[in-house]
Design a protein around this motif. Structure first.
Motif, short mmCIF file in Angstrom:
data_model
loop_
_atom_site.label_atom_id
_atom_site.label_comp_id
_atom_site.label_asym_id
_atom_site.label_seq_id
_atom_site.Cartn_x
_atom_site.Cartn_y
_atom_site.Cartn_z
N VAL A 81 -22.33 -33.65 10.10
CA VAL A 81 -22.83 -32.39 9.57
C VAL A 81 -22.99 -32.61 8.07
O VAL A 81 -22.08 -33.14 7.42
CB VAL A 81 -21.84 -31.24 9.84
N ALA A 82 -24.16 -32.22 7.53
CA ALA A 82 -24.41 -32.49 6.11
C ALA A 82 -25.01 -31.28 5.40
O ALA A 82 -25.70 -30.46 6.01
CB ALA A 82 -25.34 -33.69 5.97
N LEU A 83 -24.72 -31.22 4.10
CA LEU A 83 -25.36 -30.25 3.21
C LEU A 83 -25.91 -31.02 2.02
O LEU A 83 -25.35 -32.07 1.64
CB LEU A 83 -24.34 -29.21 2.73
N ASP A 84 -26.95 -30.51 1.43
CA ASP A 84 -27.48 -31.11 0.21
C ASP A 84 -26.75 -30.50 -0.97
O ASP A 84 -26.84 -29.29 -1.21
CB ASP A 84 -28.99 -30.88 0.12
N ILE A 85 -25.97 -31.33 -1.66
CA ILE A 85 -25.12 -30.83 -2.75
C ILE A 85 -25.48 -31.57 -4.03
O ILE A 85 -25.34 -32.80 -4.10
CB ILE A 85 -23.61 -31.05 -2.41
N ARG A 99 -20.39 -35.51 6.88
CA ARG A 99 -19.08 -35.94 7.42
C ARG A 99 -19.13 -35.84 8.93
O ARG A 99 -19.80 -34.97 9.49
CB ARG A 99 -17.96 -35.03 6.92
N PRO A 100 -18.36 -36.72 9.63
CA PRO A 100 -18.33 -36.64 11.10
C PRO A 100 -17.43 -35.51 11.60
O PRO A 100 -16.36 -35.27 11.03
CB PRO A 100 -17.76 -38.01 11.51
N TYR A 101 -17.86 -34.85 12.66
CA TYR A 101 -17.06 -33.80 13.34
C TYR A 101 -17.19 -33.97 14.84
O TYR A 101 -18.31 -34.07 15.37
CB TYR A 101 -17.53 -32.39 12.92
N SER A 102 -16.08 -33.96 15.52
CA SER A 102 -16.10 -34.03 16.98
C SER A 102 -16.80 -32.81 17.55
O SER A 102 -16.67 -31.70 17.02
CB SER A 102 -14.67 -34.05 17.53
N ARG A 160 -17.75 -25.89 1.08
CA ARG A 160 -19.11 -25.36 1.14
C ARG A 160 -19.50 -25.02 2.58
O ARG A 160 -20.19 -24.04 2.84
CB ARG A 160 -20.08 -26.37 0.56
N LEU A 161 -19.03 -25.84 3.50
CA LEU A 161 -19.32 -25.57 4.92
C LEU A 161 -18.73 -24.23 5.34
O LEU A 161 -19.38 -23.42 6.02
CB LEU A 161 -18.70 -26.71 5.74
N SER A 162 -17.51 -23.98 4.90
CA SER A 162 -16.85 -22.75 5.33
C SER A 162 -17.46 -21.51 4.67
O SER A 162 -17.24 -20.40 5.12
CB SER A 162 -15.35 -22.82 5.04
N ASP A 163 -18.25 -21.71 3.63
CA ASP A 163 -18.93 -20.59 2.96
C ASP A 163 -20.22 -20.17 3.66
O ASP A 163 -20.79 -19.14 3.33
CB ASP A 163 -19.31 -21.00 1.52
N THR A 204 -28.77 -22.84 6.93
CA THR A 204 -29.25 -24.12 7.46
C THR A 204 -28.30 -25.26 7.10
O THR A 204 -27.75 -25.28 6.00
CB THR A 204 -30.63 -24.41 6.84
N VAL A 205 -28.11 -26.18 8.06
CA VAL A 205 -27.37 -27.43 7.78
C VAL A 205 -28.21 -28.59 8.33
O VAL A 205 -29.16 -28.38 9.06
CB VAL A 205 -25.99 -27.46 8.49
N TRP A 206 -27.78 -29.79 7.97
CA TRP A 206 -28.35 -30.99 8.58
C TRP A 206 -27.35 -31.53 9.59
O TRP A 206 -26.15 -31.55 9.32
CB TRP A 206 -28.62 -32.07 7.52
#
Ligand SMILES: Cc1cc2nc3c(=O)[nH]c(=O)nc-3n(C[C@H](O)[C@H](O)[C@H](O)COP(=O)(O)OP(=O)(O)OC[C@H]3O[C@@H](n4cnc5c(N)ncnc54)[C@H](O)[C@@H]3O)c2cc1C
Ligand SMILES: NC(=O)c1ccc[n+]([C@@H]2O[C@H](COP(=O)([O-])OP(=O)(O)OC[C@H]3O[C@@H](n4cnc5c(N)ncnc54)[C@H](OP(=O)(O)O)[C@@H]3O)[C@@H](O)[C@H]2O)c1
Length: 247
Positions: free
Chosen positions: A39-43, A50-53, A78-81, A87-89
């Motif tokens: 899961v990625a964000l443009d920061i 980062r990997p997530y199961s 940032r993910l939790s916000d 949108t995410v990647w």
């Protein structure tokens, strides 16, 4: 190189402060229970992934992840916000080998998790594989506080479906919690309290053990298992335990 696809946040649940489940709608390829996506964000001009199961079973959508915030981490605050509709990647193709694919059938499958590593087992438990290959499945969830025992309804539904073939043991380390064993998974194995509660032992002849979560738990439990004659499972050299380290 990752092949990224755009996805939308379609679900978000805060279990406690800093502990979240999040659901995404996006064109991610098929996967096997036990695999992860990135899961990625443009920061600030960089794509931070980062990997997530995957928590959902392979036959279920939306895509779901379960994570805790690392306050100093670049991604999780940032993910939790994020909110519904954001949108995410996601990596287009899930990956990873923490699956039951090459594991030989055995009487009992032991699934040992600390913290958010519970999620990977919820995907496995809601796929047909463990129920076709193992007579009994034991899920052990080690957490600091009772409030960290997430997904209680999902676990109860698995119990209702599979009856005596399924057992769940919560282990809470930093407070008393009715129904939970007090202490670390490693200590509960060393002093026999975990197996006493279940009425069965982990042996090389009867068990396959999956370990997922923090590196300290994996390191300590590996020693305990190896002292009992279990060896690490490899694709071409079958063994009795497999591991996946989150941090
Ligand atoms: C194969 C794989 C699957 C993973 N699946 C999950 C998952 O399903 N759920 C999940 O919550 N995490 C999972 N992780 C960890 C995740 O990829 C991130 O590292 C984590 O979410 C923190 O991201 P971050 O960018 O905020 O900080 P990072 O830059 O990734 O990490 C910052 C620091 O925090 C440590 N750290 C990482 N994760 C944690 C944590 N959970 N608790 C405490 N410290 C941590 C790191 O070791 C590092 O020192 C997985 C890791 C791997 C390798
Ligand atoms: N609710 C949450 O889960 C949550 C929410 C927000 C933020 N965070 C932050 O996320 C980070 C990770 O916290 P976490 O609680 O999810 O994960 P964790 O630190 O990996 O702890 C999970 C469980 O693993 C146990 N453990 C640690 N070392 C072990 C070992 N060697 N053998 C066996 N068990 C072991 C811990 O016991 P001990 O208690 O004895 O260490 C705890 O019960 C922390 O910084 C936390 O503050 C967590």
């Amino acid at each position: 190189m990752n092949d990224w696809v755009k996805a939308t946040v379609v679900g978000k649940h805060a279990w406690t402060e800093g502990l979240y489940s999040m659901q995404f709608d996006g064109p991610v390829a098929d996967f096997k229970a036990g695999q992860y996506i990135k899961v990625a964000l443009d920061i600030e001009g960089d794509r931070v992934g980062r990997p997530y199961s995957l928590v959902n079973a392979p036959q279920e959508r939306p895509i779901e992840i379960y994570f805790n915030e690392v306050p100093e981490g670049p991604l999780t605050p940032r993910l939790s916000d994020l909110n519904l509709g954001d949108t995410v990647w996601l990596s287009a193709k899930p990956g990873g080998i923490f699956t039951l694919e090459t594991v030989a059938p055995a009487p009992t499958l032991w699934l040992l998790a600390t913290g958010t590593a519970l999620g990977v087992y919820l995907s496995i438990l809601r796929s047909p594989d463990p129920w076709e290959r193992f007579e009994r499945v034991v899920l052990v969830h080690g957490v600091r506080h009772g409030a960290d025992l997430a997904y209680d309804e999902t676990i109860a539904a698995i119990g209702a479906r599979y009856g005596d073939r399924f057992a769940f043991v919560p282990a809470v380390t930093r407070e008393e919690r009715p129904g939970a064993l007090p202490g670390r998974i490693s200590d509960l194995l060393t002093d026999g309290r975990l197996e006493a509660r279940l009425g069965q032992r982990i042996t090389a002849e009867t068990s396959h053990v999956m370990l997922c979560g923090n590196s300290a738990m994996i390191k300590d439990v590996k020693v305990i298992l190896e002292n009992r004659g279990l060896v690490r499972h490899r694709r071409h050299v079958p063994g009795q335990y497999t591991t996946e380290q989150y941090h």
